[in-house]
Design an enzyme around this catalytic site. Structure first.
Site, PDB file in Angstrom:
ATOM      1  N   ASN A 195      -9.547   8.109   1.325  1.00 34.42           N
ATOM      2  CA  ASN A 195      -9.154   7.502   2.487  1.00 34.42           C
ATOM      3  C   ASN A 195      -7.673   8.160   2.836  1.00 34.42           C
ATOM      4  OD1 ASN A 195     -11.442   5.643   2.744  1.00 34.42           O
ATOM      5  ND2 ASN A 195     -10.046   4.041   1.966  1.00 34.42           N
ATOM      6  N   GLU A 228       4.313  -8.905   8.689  1.00 30.19           N
ATOM      7  CA  GLU A 228       5.628  -8.992   8.638  1.00 30.19           C
ATOM      8  C   GLU A 228       6.163  -7.491   8.664  1.00 30.19           C
ATOM      9  OE1 GLU A 228       7.482 -11.867   5.823  1.00 30.19           O
ATOM     10  OE2 GLU A 228       5.731 -13.212   6.260  1.00 30.19           O
ATOM     11  N   GLY A 278      -8.834  -1.103   3.730  1.00 30.61           N
ATOM     12  CA  GLY A 278      -8.326   0.394   4.184  1.00 30.61           C
ATOM     13  C   GLY A 278      -7.015   0.240   4.744  1.00 30.61           C
ATOM     14  N   ASP A 333      -4.461   1.925   2.518  1.00 30.42           N
ATOM     15  CA  ASP A 333      -4.430   3.430   2.492  1.00 30.42           C
ATOM     16  C   ASP A 333      -3.956   3.826   3.642  1.00 30.42           C
ATOM     17  OD1 ASP A 333      -5.797   2.895  -0.056  1.00 30.42           O
ATOM     18  OD2 ASP A 333      -7.717   2.776   1.123  1.00 30.42           O
ATOM     19  N   LYS A 340       4.670  -3.301   1.207  1.00 30.44           N
ATOM     20  CA  LYS A 340       3.829  -3.856   1.965  1.00 30.44           C
ATOM     21  C   LYS A 340       4.063  -5.434   2.176  1.00 30.44           C
ATOM     22  CE  LYS A 340       0.872  -1.406  -0.087  1.00 30.44           C
ATOM     23  NZ  LYS A 340      -0.395  -0.721  -0.696  1.00 30.44           N
ATOM     24  N   LEU A 341       4.210  -5.670   3.373  1.00 30.33           N
ATOM     25  CA  LEU A 341       4.257  -7.316   3.622  1.00 30.33           C
ATOM     26  C   LEU A 341       3.496  -7.694   4.762  1.00 30.33           C
ATOM     27  CD1 LEU A 341       8.461  -7.393   4.016  1.00 30.33           C
ATOM     28  CD2 LEU A 341       6.948  -7.652   1.864  1.00 30.33           C
TER      29      LEU A 341
END
Length: 321
Positions: free
Chosen positions: A37, A230, A256, A259, A226-227
């Site tokens: 991906n 948010e 995905g 990715d 990564k949130l």
């Protein structure tokens, strides 16, 4: 090439009707694999991408090779294995925005038989960056040895290394072994991209500052967490802060998105962007991906990326702190 990555390309069958997979009668074929991906996403943005893998000498493998060719991915080190099958997975259709149910059929797959002997030294050395995930080293001892050998070579050569933990606990003998392996690999990378829950599990830290500090203290130069809706938290020697997420009209499929986020961050950094700008692009692409059914369907070209970056955000802008 700009980026080289290694992983398992899989055939993906997406249910065309909601309900338990056992009751679904119609599926749509797509492609899957976290590293694939990312390769697709970077290639659509114009970067040169090399992919290292194995597929079976079967129709699923032939379809994947054709897909790589259509996307313009360099597959000169994707071997065809006549003794082992191509991995595949089935994904349910979730109509309420929740995570779909997934069933994997990858034990003993062609890609799981990759090993250090498959390490193309000159091929990897020609790239600007190596991208790794935590899935490949979970597939087999040989694959794990290959991933660490590639990371060691890239680190010695001064190449950039990005690492997305992309945890698959069911592939590991224990949570402890998984965490130790992931953190050892993360310490070899200059960019680490965990989700918040992944970071909490791997580091034992509950807040994003603690997670970032854990990796920065072990030699990582940049951390982006990564949130979800948010947005994303970023940290490096220049500072740290939060960039907003993007609003979407409908969540079609969440698989995905991480990715796509990696594609955004890596592509922006390759272009010389700051870490907060890179995180914002990651959010934009991740938000676009969840609006499409396939893992790769929402990965944008340049024009589509510009449109995604212009979309509405959850917050007014960068929030330092």
């Amino acid at each position: 090439m700009d980026v080289v990555t290694v992983g398992e390309a899989m055939a993906l069958f997406i249910a065309e009707e909601p309900g338990a997979l056992a009751s679904v009668s119609r599926f749509c074929r797509r492609t899957a694999g976290a590293e694939l991906n990312v390769a697709v996403g970077l290639r659509r943005l114009g970067f040169g991408v090399g992919y290292i893998s194995r597929v079976g000498a079967d129709s699923l493998g032939q379809h994947l090779l054709g897909f790589m060719d259509a996307e313009g991915i360099n597959r000169s080190h994707v071997a065809v294995d006549a003794a082992h099958p191509t991995g595949l997975m089935f994904k349910s259709l979730a109509t309420d925005g929740s995570d779909p149910l997934i069933e994997y059929f990858r034990r003993g797959s062609a890609a799981s038989h990759l090993g250090v002997a498959d390490h193309p030294l000159a091929y990897c050395a020609a790239a600007r960056r190596l991208h790794l995930t935590g899935i490949s080293p979970a597939l087999s001892d040989g694959m794990r040895e290959l991933v660490f050998a590639m990371a060691a070579q890239a680190r010695q050569a001064g190449q950039g290394i990005s690492f997305d933990p992309n945890l698959r606990p069911r592939l590991w003998p224990s949570q402890q072994v998984m965490a130790e392996t992931m953190n050892r690999l993360a310490a070899m990378a200059d960019l680490v991209l965990p989700g918040l829950s992944e970071g909490q599990l791997l580091t034992g830290c509950k807040d994003r500052d603690g997670i970032a500090d854990f990796y920065l203290e072990r030699g990582t130069k940049q951390v982006v967490i990564k949130l979800g809706a948010e947005g994303a938290y970023f940290a490096d020697r220049h500072g740290r802060g939060v960039v907003p997420g993007f609003q979407v009209p409908e969540v079609v499929d969440t698989v995905g998105a991480g990715d796509g986020f990696a594609v955004g961050v890596i592509s922006a950094l390759l272009e010389g962007a700051s870490l907060d700008q890179a995180a914002l692009r990651g959010n934009a692409i991740g938000a676009r991906v969840v609006q499409f059914p396939g893992d790769c369907d929402g990965l944008p070209d340049r024009a589509q990326l510009a449109g995604a970056l212009g979309g509405p955000r959850y917050a007014p802008g960068r929030q330092d702190g």
